[in-house]
Scaffold this motif. Sequence first.
Motif, PDB file in Angstrom:
ATOM      1  N   TRP A 100      44.180  -1.183  23.510  1.00  0.00           N
ATOM      2  CA  TRP A 100      42.849  -1.607  23.971  1.00  0.00           C
ATOM      3  C   TRP A 100      41.762  -0.753  23.337  1.00  0.00           C
ATOM      4  O   TRP A 100      40.748  -1.269  22.868  1.00  0.00           O
ATOM      5  N   ASN A 101      41.992   0.564  23.300  1.00  0.00           N
ATOM      6  CA  ASN A 101      41.001   1.438  22.678  1.00  0.00           C
ATOM      7  C   ASN A 101      40.866   1.158  21.190  1.00  0.00           C
ATOM      8  O   ASN A 101      39.759   1.162  20.634  1.00  0.00           O
ATOM      9  N   ALA A 102      41.999   0.913  20.506  1.00  0.00           N
ATOM     10  CA  ALA A 102      41.949   0.597  19.083  1.00  0.00           C
ATOM     11  C   ALA A 102      41.226  -0.721  18.850  1.00  0.00           C
ATOM     12  O   ALA A 102      40.435  -0.863  17.918  1.00  0.00           O
ATOM     13  N   GLY A 103      41.503  -1.713  19.719  1.00  0.00           N
ATOM     14  CA  GLY A 103      40.802  -2.984  19.599  1.00  0.00           C
ATOM     15  C   GLY A 103      39.306  -2.826  19.772  1.00  0.00           C
ATOM     16  O   GLY A 103      38.517  -3.512  19.130  1.00  0.00           O
ATOM     17  N   ARG A 104      38.923  -1.892  20.637  1.00  0.00           N
ATOM     18  CA  ARG A 104      37.492  -1.623  20.818  1.00  0.00           C
ATOM     19  C   ARG A 104      36.877  -1.108  19.518  1.00  0.00           C
ATOM     20  O   ARG A 104      35.727  -1.411  19.216  1.00  0.00           O
ATOM     21  N   ASP A 105      37.638  -0.319  18.745  1.00  0.00           N
ATOM     22  CA  ASP A 105      37.132   0.169  17.462  1.00  0.00           C
ATOM     23  C   ASP A 105      36.814  -0.998  16.541  1.00  0.00           C
ATOM     24  O   ASP A 105      35.763  -1.020  15.888  1.00  0.00           O
ATOM     25  N   TYR A 106      37.721  -1.973  16.464  1.00  0.00           N
ATOM     26  CA  TYR A 106      37.493  -3.112  15.574  1.00  0.00           C
ATOM     27  C   TYR A 106      36.292  -3.933  16.060  1.00  0.00           C
ATOM     28  O   TYR A 106      35.402  -4.290  15.275  1.00  0.00           O
ATOM     29  N   ASP A 107      36.270  -4.247  17.346  1.00  0.00           N
ATOM     30  CA  ASP A 107      35.154  -5.035  17.892  1.00  0.00           C
ATOM     31  C   ASP A 107      33.832  -4.296  17.728  1.00  0.00           C
ATOM     32  O   ASP A 107      32.806  -4.915  17.409  1.00  0.00           O
ATOM     33  N   ALA A 108      33.861  -2.977  17.928  1.00  0.00           N
ATOM     34  CA  ALA A 108      32.636  -2.193  17.752  1.00  0.00           C
ATOM     35  C   ALA A 108      32.193  -2.219  16.299  1.00  0.00           C
ATOM     36  O   ALA A 108      30.993  -2.265  16.003  1.00  0.00           O
ATOM     37  N   GLY A 109      33.160  -2.201  15.373  1.00  0.00           N
ATOM     38  CA  GLY A 109      32.825  -2.277  13.950  1.00  0.00           C
ATOM     39  C   GLY A 109      32.164  -3.595  13.594  1.00  0.00           C
ATOM     40  O   GLY A 109      31.164  -3.629  12.862  1.00  0.00           O
ATOM     41  N   VAL A 110      32.729  -4.687  14.104  1.00  0.00           N
ATOM     42  CA  VAL A 110      32.143  -6.009  13.829  1.00  0.00           C
ATOM     43  C   VAL A 110      30.727  -6.091  14.390  1.00  0.00           C
ATOM     44  O   VAL A 110      29.790  -6.561  13.725  1.00  0.00           O
ATOM     45  N   SER A 111      30.561  -5.614  15.630  1.00  0.00           N
ATOM     46  CA  SER A 111      29.240  -5.659  16.262  1.00  0.00           C
ATOM     47  C   SER A 111      28.236  -4.809  15.474  1.00  0.00           C
ATOM     48  O   SER A 111      27.096  -5.235  15.241  1.00  0.00           O
ATOM     49  N   ALA A 112      28.664  -3.618  15.069  1.00  0.00           N
ATOM     50  CA  ALA A 112      27.757  -2.744  14.314  1.00  0.00           C
ATOM     51  C   ALA A 112      27.400  -3.364  12.966  1.00  0.00           C
ATOM     52  O   ALA A 112      26.240  -3.298  12.529  1.00  0.00           O
ATOM     53  N   TYR A 113      28.370  -3.967  12.298  1.00  0.00           N
ATOM     54  CA  TYR A 113      28.098  -4.600  11.002  1.00  0.00           C
ATOM     55  C   TYR A 113      27.084  -5.737  11.168  1.00  0.00           C
ATOM     56  O   TYR A 113      26.153  -5.872  10.361  1.00  0.00           O
ATOM     57  N   GLU A 114      27.263  -6.537  12.200  1.00  0.00           N
ATOM     58  CA  GLU A 114      26.381  -7.691  12.390  1.00  0.00           C
ATOM     59  C   GLU A 114      24.950  -7.281  12.699  1.00  0.00           C
ATOM     60  O   GLU A 114      24.011  -8.023  12.393  1.00  0.00           O
ATOM     61  N   ARG A 115      24.762  -6.104  13.283  1.00  0.00           N
ATOM     62  CA  ARG A 115      23.385  -5.662  13.556  1.00  0.00           C
ATOM     63  C   ARG A 115      22.860  -4.726  12.469  1.00  0.00           C
ATOM     64  O   ARG A 115      21.769  -4.164  12.605  1.00  0.00           O
ATOM     65  N   GLY A 116      23.637  -4.549  11.397  1.00  0.00           N
ATOM     66  CA  GLY A 116      23.170  -3.795  10.247  1.00  0.00           C
ATOM     67  C   GLY A 116      23.425  -2.304  10.298  1.00  0.00           C
ATOM     68  O   GLY A 116      22.931  -1.574   9.431  1.00  0.00           O
ATOM     69  N   ALA A 117      24.205  -1.828  11.277  1.00  0.00           N
ATOM     70  CA  ALA A 117      24.518  -0.401  11.372  1.00  0.00           C
ATOM     71  C   ALA A 117      25.784  -0.123  10.562  1.00  0.00           C
ATOM     72  O   ALA A 117      26.880  -0.017  11.110  1.00  0.00           O
ATOM     73  N   ARG A 118      25.628   0.018   9.264  1.00  0.00           N
ATOM     74  CA  ARG A 118      26.790   0.098   8.382  1.00  0.00           C
ATOM     75  C   ARG A 118      27.604   1.367   8.578  1.00  0.00           C
ATOM     76  O   ARG A 118      28.832   1.337   8.499  1.00  0.00           O
ATOM     77  N   GLU A 119      26.940   2.492   8.806  1.00  0.00           N
ATOM     78  CA  GLU A 119      27.686   3.738   8.976  1.00  0.00           C
ATOM     79  C   GLU A 119      28.552   3.694  10.224  1.00  0.00           C
ATOM     80  O   GLU A 119      29.703   4.141  10.214  1.00  0.00           O
ATOM     81  N   VAL A 120      28.004   3.161  11.307  1.00  0.00           N
ATOM     82  CA  VAL A 120      28.777   3.020  12.539  1.00  0.00           C
ATOM     83  C   VAL A 120      29.944   2.064  12.297  1.00  0.00           C
ATOM     84  O   VAL A 120      31.079   2.326  12.719  1.00  0.00           O
ATOM     85  N   ALA A 121      29.654   0.962  11.614  1.00  0.00           N
ATOM     86  CA  ALA A 121      30.704  -0.008  11.318  1.00  0.00           C
ATOM     87  C   ALA A 121      31.794   0.611  10.456  1.00  0.00           C
ATOM     88  O   ALA A 121      32.994   0.439  10.717  1.00  0.00           O
ATOM     89  N   ARG A 122      31.385   1.350   9.428  1.00  0.00           N
ATOM     90  CA  ARG A 122      32.359   1.961   8.531  1.00  0.00           C
ATOM     91  C   ARG A 122      33.287   2.921   9.290  1.00  0.00           C
ATOM     92  O   ARG A 122      34.508   2.920   9.096  1.00  0.00           O
ATOM     93  N   THR A 123      32.698   3.734  10.181  1.00  0.00           N
ATOM     94  CA  THR A 123      33.494   4.689  10.950  1.00  0.00           C
ATOM     95  C   THR A 123      34.482   3.962  11.862  1.00  0.00           C
ATOM     96  O   THR A 123      35.661   4.342  11.961  1.00  0.00           O
ATOM     97  N   SER A 124      34.027   2.920  12.541  1.00  0.00           N
ATOM     98  CA  SER A 124      34.902   2.175  13.452  1.00  0.00           C
ATOM     99  C   SER A 124      36.035   1.488  12.699  1.00  0.00           C
ATOM    100  O   SER A 124      37.198   1.536  13.125  1.00  0.00           O
ATOM    101  N   PHE A 125      35.707   0.860  11.572  1.00  0.00           N
ATOM    102  CA  PHE A 125      36.753   0.171  10.801  1.00  0.00           C
ATOM    103  C   PHE A 125      37.749   1.163  10.204  1.00  0.00           C
ATOM    104  O   PHE A 125      38.954   0.896  10.159  1.00  0.00           O
ATOM    105  N   ALA A 126      37.266   2.314   9.745  1.00  0.00           N
ATOM    106  CA  ALA A 126      38.167   3.325   9.181  1.00  0.00           C
ATOM    107  C   ALA A 126      39.120   3.853  10.247  1.00  0.00           C
ATOM    108  O   ALA A 126      40.310   4.054   9.989  1.00  0.00           O
ATOM    109  N   ARG A 127      38.611   4.058  11.468  1.00  0.00           N
ATOM    110  CA  ARG A 127      39.460   4.546  12.556  1.00  0.00           C
ATOM    111  C   ARG A 127      40.498   3.498  12.936  1.00  0.00           C
ATOM    112  O   ARG A 127      41.675   3.811  13.152  1.00  0.00           O
ATOM    113  N   PHE A 128      40.078   2.248  12.980  1.00  0.00           N
ATOM    114  CA  PHE A 128      41.015   1.166  13.307  1.00  0.00           C
ATOM    115  C   PHE A 128      42.069   1.026  12.209  1.00  0.00           C
ATOM    116  O   PHE A 128      43.259   0.837  12.501  1.00  0.00           O
TER     117      PHE A 128
END
Length: 213
Positions: free
Chosen positions: A58-86
């Motif tokens: 569940w926590n790992a899935g949150r990383d992916y979902d958080a990455g998608v959400s961050a990417y869609e709002r233009g927060a690339r650094e946050v997205a990159r960190t979340s996707f790398a962790r996932f």
Amino acid sequence: AAAPMASSAPTSTSGGADAWQAAGTATARKWYATTGFAIGAVLLILVAGAGAWMLWQWNAGRDYDAGVSAYERGAREVARTSFARFAQDHADDARPLVYLGRIAREERDLARARRFLEAAVRLDPSNAAAQRELAAALLADGQPELARRFYVRAIELNPADRLSQGFLACALHRLGRFDEAKRWADRAGPGEWIPCLSAPVLLPPPAPAIPPP
């Protein structure tokens, strides 16, 4: 007459049998109690392990979902960190690599984009988005023929993918295959690929003439 002799003590073993049965019952109860405790402990460990695994997922899935959400709002650094962790926790999942490759391409880091996307395609050849994103990186890198091949693969996996259809038309246009480009552009309809179809074709320069001997 002499008094009859007293009879000897009874030889029945019923008392010994009762004692043996009681001892056996006590042993059985002890065994059942010990076994039951062991089984309960094992079940508790299994339940706790399953709960920990579900929590980790569940926590790992949150990383992916958080990455998608961050990417869609233009927060690339946050997205990159979340996707790398996932990706670190799910080495068999191509999806975070597709996003990481797309982010790198949008930042014009084409070499890094290709590394991510080639890894995604190797990991999951049936992922149409991975095929399309690798094609996009190749097209941005000035390799329309290679891009064309991966757009074709993406369309084979997902025939309804308009992005792949439109940018396949773009790749064909850059290759000078104008009739094919028009057919795919008509199929894709209007979209962000339209400016590419009106851009001049950059044909490679002719080979230098060989001077006469």
